[in-house]
Design a protein around this motif. Structure first.
Motif, short mmCIF file in Angstrom:
data_model
loop_
_atom_site.label_atom_id
_atom_site.label_comp_id
_atom_site.label_asym_id
_atom_site.label_seq_id
_atom_site.Cartn_x
_atom_site.Cartn_y
_atom_site.Cartn_z
N THR A 222 0.82 -1.21 0.00
CA THR A 222 0.00 0.00 0.00
C THR A 222 0.86 1.26 0.00
N ARG A 223 2.08 1.14 0.47
CA ARG A 223 2.99 2.30 0.46
C ARG A 223 3.63 2.52 -0.92
N ASP A 224 3.98 1.41 -1.58
CA ASP A 224 4.77 1.51 -2.81
C ASP A 224 3.96 1.47 -4.09
N GLY B 15 -4.91 1.35 -7.00
CA GLY B 15 -5.71 0.55 -6.08
C GLY B 15 -5.93 -0.88 -6.54
N LEU B 16 -6.25 -1.07 -7.82
CA LEU B 16 -6.51 -2.43 -8.29
C LEU B 16 -5.23 -3.25 -8.35
N ASN B 17 -4.11 -2.61 -8.57
CA ASN B 17 -2.83 -3.32 -8.50
C ASN B 17 -2.54 -3.74 -7.06
N GLN B 18 -2.91 -2.90 -6.10
CA GLN B 18 -2.77 -3.28 -4.69
C GLN B 18 -3.57 -4.54 -4.40
N ALA C 122 -10.27 -5.31 5.46
CA ALA C 122 -10.30 -3.85 5.55
C ALA C 122 -9.24 -3.23 4.65
N ALA C 123 -8.06 -3.86 4.56
CA ALA C 123 -7.00 -3.35 3.69
C ALA C 123 -7.43 -3.42 2.23
#
Length: 206
Positions: A74-76, A80-83, A130-131
């Motif tokens: 989530t930092r790098d 969003g969809l890649n996360q 939640a993440a």
């Protein structure tokens, strides 16, 4: 030579995890664990107050291992969809590499153990969900999902997918690996996310 502080404790947890990798249906006891370690049960209790505390140690390892990477993702990763893709892939890889931990994640190893252990695992899964929900919200701000998409339902779908693959892995005797169909199934999940925004095809490059 005497063990370094914490070294014996780690060895106990590693042995417990290894015993969970080859389940024969029997309940793991402290006597069996002590026999595997070639020590007395009293020696185990010098490091852990109870077997439940040993399982809590495994859960803490799971939580730390997963969220160290999730936080890095989530930092790098800005998209969003890649996360989402990376988080779900992480969940599958972790299970495939850690068979014993998979049985803890699905609760199979916690049957007949202290009920607070299942509550702890439920809490870990809730945090993962939640993440993913937050990553979906980010995708909406990037106009990949519509702002009123049901982020909760999508995050729960993704959680259930991962848990289902864990279950299948454990129930198959660790033969049906979680990652085996991931390249084919991710586009399906991706489309399920995109369908919330009315898109009819996958975006190129994902």
């Amino acid at each position: 030579m005497a063990s370094k502080p914490g070294e014996r404790r780690l060895q106990i947890l590693q042995t417990l995890a290894a015993m969970l990798e080859t389940p024969q249906g029997e309940k793991i006891t402290t006597a069996a664990l002590a026999a595997r370690l070639q020590c007395s049960e009293a020696a185990l209790y010098r490091h852990f107050a109870s077997k439940a505390q040993m399982f809590e140690g495994l859960i803490e390892f799971i939580e730390q291992s997963l969220f160290t990477v999730i936080n890095q993702i989530t930092r790098d990763e800005a998209q969003g969809l890649n996360q989402i893709e990376q988080i779900v892939g992480l969940l599958l890889r972790f299970a495939q590499k850690n068979r014993g931990m998979t049985r803890v994640l699905i609760g199979d190893a916690l049957v007949n153990e202290n009920e607070r252990l299942q509550s702890r695992i439920n809490g870990v899964l809730d945090k993962i969900e939640a993440a993913m929900k937050q990553a979906l919200r980010i995708a909406a701000t990037q106009e990949n999902l519509k702002p009123d998409a049901d982020f909760g339902a999508l995050a729960n779908l993704l959680r259930c997918y991962a848990v289902g693959r864990w279950e299948q892995y454990a129930r198959s005797g660790f033969t049906r690996e979680p990652l085996s169909q991931w390249p084919q199934q991710w586009p399906m999940l991706y489309f399920a996310c995109l369908s919330q925004s009315g898109c009819q095809e996958l975006k190129s490059g994902n």
